[in-house]
Design an enzyme around this catalytic site. Structure first.
Site, PDB file in Angstrom:
ATOM      1  N   HIS A  59      11.248 -23.015   9.346  1.00 27.55           N
ATOM      2  CA  HIS A  59      10.535 -23.893  10.130  1.00 27.55           C
ATOM      3  C   HIS A  59       8.837 -23.252   9.716  1.00 27.55           C
ATOM      4  O   HIS A  59       8.382 -24.665  10.114  1.00 27.55           O
ATOM      5  CB  HIS A  59      10.614 -23.540  11.606  1.00 27.55           C
ATOM      6  CG  HIS A  59      11.656 -23.957  12.073  1.00 27.55           C
ATOM      7  ND1 HIS A  59      11.989 -23.544  13.458  1.00 27.55           N
ATOM      8  CD2 HIS A  59      12.925 -24.806  12.139  1.00 27.55           C
ATOM      9  CE1 HIS A  59      13.359 -24.279  14.390  1.00 27.55           C
ATOM     10  NE2 HIS A  59      13.825 -24.772  12.593  1.00 27.55           N
ATOM     11  N   ASP A  83       1.042  -1.289  -0.482  1.00 29.07           N
ATOM     12  CA  ASP A  83       0.193  -0.285   0.334  1.00 29.07           C
ATOM     13  C   ASP A  83       0.568   1.309   0.360  1.00 29.07           C
ATOM     14  O   ASP A  83       2.070   0.875  -0.059  1.00 29.07           O
ATOM     15  CB  ASP A  83      -1.317  -0.156   1.188  1.00 29.07           C
ATOM     16  CG  ASP A  83      -0.249   0.100   2.420  1.00 29.07           C
ATOM     17  OD1 ASP A  83       0.433   0.080   2.928  1.00 29.07           O
ATOM     18  OD2 ASP A  83      -0.781   0.084   3.427  1.00 29.07           O
ATOM     19  N   CYS A 133       3.341  -3.098   4.038  1.00 31.49           N
ATOM     20  CA  CYS A 133       2.116  -2.101   4.283  1.00 31.49           C
ATOM     21  C   CYS A 133       2.969  -0.935   5.328  1.00 31.49           C
ATOM     22  O   CYS A 133       4.708  -0.455   5.466  1.00 31.49           O
ATOM     23  CB  CYS A 133       1.232  -2.571   4.750  1.00 31.49           C
ATOM     24  SG  CYS A 133       1.197  -3.123   6.727  1.00 31.49           S
ATOM     25  N   THR A 190       3.574  -1.320   8.836  1.00 31.39           N
ATOM     26  CA  THR A 190       3.506  -1.865   9.699  1.00 31.39           C
ATOM     27  C   THR A 190       4.187  -3.115   9.389  1.00 31.39           C
ATOM     28  O   THR A 190       4.899  -3.926   9.666  1.00 31.39           O
ATOM     29  CB  THR A 190       2.709  -1.930  10.647  1.00 31.39           C
ATOM     30  OG1 THR A 190       1.520  -2.819  10.154  1.00 31.39           O
ATOM     31  CG2 THR A 190       2.033  -0.813  11.665  1.00 31.39           C
ATOM     32  N   HIS A 213       8.598 -30.598  11.463  1.00 29.82           N
ATOM     33  CA  HIS A 213       7.823 -29.046  10.921  1.00 29.82           C
ATOM     34  C   HIS A 213       7.075 -29.183  10.339  1.00 29.82           C
ATOM     35  O   HIS A 213       6.264 -28.066  10.013  1.00 29.82           O
ATOM     36  CB  HIS A 213       8.986 -28.025  10.225  1.00 29.82           C
ATOM     37  CG  HIS A 213       9.990 -27.464  11.889  1.00 29.82           C
ATOM     38  ND1 HIS A 213       9.995 -26.956  13.013  1.00 29.82           N
ATOM     39  CD2 HIS A 213      11.938 -27.943  11.677  1.00 29.82           C
ATOM     40  CE1 HIS A 213      10.946 -27.156  13.812  1.00 29.82           C
ATOM     41  NE2 HIS A 213      11.747 -27.330  12.977  1.00 29.82           N
TER      42      HIS A 213
HETATM   43  C1  RB5 Z   1      -1.542   3.338   6.315  1.00 31.78           C
HETATM   44  O1  RB5 Z   1      -1.713   4.694   6.984  1.00 31.78           O
HETATM   45  C2  RB5 Z   1      -1.578   2.272   7.660  1.00 31.78           C
HETATM   46  O2  RB5 Z   1      -2.294   1.675   8.426  1.00 31.78           O
HETATM   47  C3  RB5 Z   1      -1.210   1.008   6.683  1.00 31.78           C
HETATM   48  O3  RB5 Z   1      -0.043   1.017   5.956  1.00 31.78           O
HETATM   49  C4  RB5 Z   1      -0.437  -0.704   7.862  1.00 31.78           C
HETATM   50  O4  RB5 Z   1       0.349  -0.348   8.279  1.00 31.78           O
HETATM   51  C5  RB5 Z   1      -1.399  -1.380   8.408  1.00 31.78           C
HETATM   52  O5  RB5 Z   1      -1.494  -3.001   8.972  1.00 31.78           O
END
Ligand code: RB5
Length: 149
Positions: free
Chosen positions: A99, A9, A66, A68, A134
């Site tokens: 694993h 994203d 993304c 995070t 595993h």
């Molecule tokens: C976008 O702002 C953010 O929420 C997305 O990139 C991600 O971190 C969601 O888990």
């Protein structure tokens, strides 16, 4: 040579670009599922398309980013057959292949720097599943998907 599904994203877009350049330079074939700008976009549809590219066999493994790495990994893991691992350290990126037979690596563009991310990509793509005990555990994950566990 492996074909890699790539997706992100807006929060992972710049990292995805760096990973794409790195993979192409290393000779990998890449299938880019977007996004293609820093404009805000939802991660779930991109995760779904890239994940389906992996389970269909069109791509061997996937890498998703993304902000995070968490949201896009949660979404990818809803696709049957996907074992997506959100990693921000070398040990986890290596052992999730050894694993867990992870088939998608997820990272946060707001969590890891490009240098570390490329190290994680390299160890993820160059490490094979160990099998053995595993395999039983991975089969149990599949059994949860199938509703038999
Ligand atoms: C976008 O702002 C953010 O929420 C997305 O990139 C991600 O971190 C969601 O888990």
């Amino acid at each position: 040579m492996k074909k890699i599904a790539l997706g992100a994203d807006h929060g992972g877009y710049e990292l995805k670009c760096a990973i794409m350049d790195h993979l192409i330079a290393a000779g990998y074939e890449v299938r880019d599922y977007g996004t293609n700008s820093c404009e805000s976009v939802d991660y779930a549809p991109i995760a779904a398309q890239a994940a389906r590219g992996v389970v269909s066999g069109e791509c061997d493994l996937g890498i998703l980013c993304c902000g995070t790495g968490i949201g896009i990994s949660m979404a990818a893991n809803k696709v049957k057959g996907i074992r997506a691992a959100c990693c921000s350290d070398y040990f986890s990126a290596k052992y999730t292949r050894l694993h867990n037979d992870a088939n998608i690596l997820c990272m946060g563009g707001r969590v890891v720097g490009v240098g570390l991310a490329l190290e994680l990509v390299d160890v993820f793509l160059n490490t094979e599943f160990e099998g053995g005990r595993h395999q039983r555990r991975v089969d149990q994950i599949t059994a949860i998907e199938d509703g038999t566990l």
